[in-house]
Write an enzyme that holds these catalytic residues in place. Structure first.
Site, PDB file in Angstrom:
ATOM      1  N   SER A 246       0.828  -1.193   0.000  1.00 48.85           N
ATOM      2  CA  SER A 246       0.000   0.000   0.000  1.00 48.85           C
ATOM      3  C   SER A 246       0.875   1.261   0.000  1.00 48.85           C
ATOM      4  O   SER A 246       1.647   1.469  -0.937  1.00 48.85           O
ATOM      5  CB  SER A 246      -0.955  -0.036   1.192  1.00 48.85           C
ATOM      6  OG  SER A 246      -1.923   0.981   1.098  1.00 48.85           O
ATOM      7  N   ASP A 333      -9.934  -4.978  -4.817  1.00 50.80           N
ATOM      8  CA  ASP A 333      -9.392  -4.009  -3.863  1.00 50.80           C
ATOM      9  C   ASP A 333     -10.317  -2.797  -3.821  1.00 50.80           C
ATOM     10  O   ASP A 333     -10.502  -2.104  -4.819  1.00 50.80           O
ATOM     11  CB  ASP A 333      -7.985  -3.600  -4.314  1.00 50.80           C
ATOM     12  CG  ASP A 333      -7.225  -2.804  -3.258  1.00 50.80           C
ATOM     13  OD1 ASP A 333      -7.868  -2.120  -2.445  1.00 50.80           O
ATOM     14  OD2 ASP A 333      -5.984  -2.859  -3.262  1.00 50.80           O
ATOM     15  N   HIS A 368      -7.380  -5.746  -0.581  1.00 54.91           N
ATOM     16  CA  HIS A 368      -6.188  -4.909  -0.437  1.00 54.91           C
ATOM     17  C   HIS A 368      -5.136  -5.545   0.459  1.00 54.91           C
ATOM     18  O   HIS A 368      -3.945  -5.446   0.181  1.00 54.91           O
ATOM     19  CB  HIS A 368      -6.613  -3.563   0.148  1.00 54.91           C
ATOM     20  CG  HIS A 368      -5.543  -2.516   0.170  1.00 54.91           C
ATOM     21  ND1 HIS A 368      -5.159  -1.831  -0.961  1.00 54.91           N
ATOM     22  CD2 HIS A 368      -4.779  -2.028   1.189  1.00 54.91           C
ATOM     23  CE1 HIS A 368      -4.213  -0.961  -0.642  1.00 54.91           C
ATOM     24  NE2 HIS A 368      -3.956  -1.068   0.657  1.00 54.91           N
TER      25      HIS A 368
END
Length: 432
Positions: A246, A333, A368
């Site tokens: 991320s 995601d 995610h």
């Protein structure tokens, strides 16, 4: 090592059931085998896992089985007819874990103290209903470790860098990795510990604890952290990579593209982010707009839509990358437009004549938070926004079974990628 546990049976069977878990002590990315013997033929049982987390919440998974003609249930070979998973799922007792009924919403299971194992009790219960209210026929306590024996764990405060260094056992030298998590902040060590268990000197970096005064100071912070690994006597100085998830993947891309001080040998970007706006801002300040994202009917915050606006910004950096790059993304995601990001990265690297440096993994129905294998799936969890300290319920996305399959497959391919580019030889595999 195998533990075989007998208990006093509550039925009138002459021989009580035997439950065995092999191995009962292992790394978290190792598979185990769960076997129940000495049951009556065609006997219904529930096999359950139970874990009390460090924050004192109970997590469980369970499958409903029927013993074969010889009175045996093999979780690795037999079908689960119901529970938190169904079908033939050797590791379903781990990846399908969820908070027990009555727990508060938004929990996330993460190991904070890697010096102790994750303790999981495997038990077998009679029947398929009401198993929580009955004593088990047999149970075994298992240990799941992120840190293999002999690994050194060293708190790092050198040169102002906050983190934890993990050094594999043996004479070395080893390849190195700078390991960074995302925008939740804090020092998370468990992935770095597991990477060290596979033969990499790994620095788990805390990079959102302190506000940086400027972008240049922040870049220097990351460069200093990288050089702490590179200059360590146990590290091959020309074989140091960066691993980010991320927001951490944005740091990896930024360092690979812009730094004139360090040259990573390769980078791994999970749930990748390459947004790089106008000069002058720090990592933490670049995403204030996300905090105005939409909220769905379940009061879950979705950042993906705002992220789509960000990646249309003409400012980009990936064409400057000169090292092998692996992108790992989930197609469901809901936190960041990682599929669109990966497509954009591929286009920009192709235009720069560097498409040969790029490898991509994309997984359907995957969210995610792509973690090491057999970690539970979290579709939405409580999240503390770094700048305001506000708590929200953040939607990550993904469906449990495909997300878990993606975690197992991607971890294997990530280790192969790292082995190829950092070791150029047989992959080291630590065992407990």
């Amino acid at each position: 090592r195998t533990i075989r546990c007998r208990t006093i049976c509550t039925t009138n069977d002459v021989v009580p059931p035997i439950l065995s878990v092999t191995p009962s002590r292992a790394l978290v990315d190792e598979k185990f085998k769960v076997l129940v013997e000495n049951l009556p033929p065609g006997y219904p049982v529930t096999v359950r896992s139970l874990h009390n987390s460090e924050d004192k919440h109970d997590w469980e998974a369970y499958g409903h089985y029927v013993s074969d003609h010889s009175g045996v249930v093999s979780v690795s070979e037999d079908l689960s007819y119901g529970g938190t998973y169904t079908g033939k799922e050797p590791m379903g007792l781990l990846w399908s874990m969820r908070p027990v009924p009555g727990s508060r919403p938004g929990l996330r299971l993460r190991k904070m103290n890697v010096c102790t194992p994750m303790l999981v009790t495997i038990s077998v219960h009679s029947g398929h209903e009401g198993f929580r209210d009955q004593a088990p026929l047999a149970s075994v306590l298992t240990e799941r470790w992120y840190m293999a024996p002999g690994i050194q764990r060293i708190t790092n405060n050198e040169q102002g860098v906050q983190g934890t260094l993990f050094i594999p056992p043996g004479p070395g030298p080893f390849p190195g990795l700078l390991d960074m998590w995302g925008g939740g902040g804090g020092l998370l060590e468990y992935r770095a510990a597991l990477l060290a268990s596979h033969g990499y000197v790994s620095l788990a970096l805390d990079y959102l604890r302190f506000d940086q005064e400027s972008e240049n100071l922040e870049l220097k912070y990351f460069e200093t952290a990288f050089n702490i690994i590179k200059d360590h006597p146990q590290v091959m100085s020309d074989r140091v990579g960066i691993f980010g998830l991320s927001l951490g993947s944005l740091v990896a891309v930024t360092l690979a593209a812009y730094s004139t001080i360090i040259k990573p040998c390769c980078i791994v970007c999970i749930s990748s982010n390459h947004y790089y706006p106008a000069q002058g801002s720090t990592v933490a300040s670049r995403f204030e707009g996300l905090y105005k994202a939409r909220v769905n009917e379940d009061n879950q915050v979705i950042w993906k839509d705002v992220g789509l606006e960000f990646i249309t910004d003409p400012s980009n950096i990936v064409g400057r990358i000169n090292c092998p790059t692996l992108l790992v993304n989930g197609c469901d995601d809901q936190n960041w437009p990682t599929v669109e990001t990966a497509e954009d990265v591929a286009r920009l690297m192709r235009e720069a004549g560097k498409e040969h440096l790029l490898s991509r993994l994309a997984y359907p129905d995957t969210g995610h938070l792509i973690e090491p294998p057999f970690s539970p799936h979290f579709r939405a969890t409580t999240f503390v926004i770094h700048s305001s300290k506000e708590k929200v319920l953040l939607l990550w996305g993904g469906k449990t079974k495909p997300h878990s399959d993606a975690q197992e497959d991607s971890w294997r391919k990530i280790l192969s990628f790292l082995q190829f580019h950092l070791y150029c030889g047989p992959c080291l595999k630590a065992k407990i």
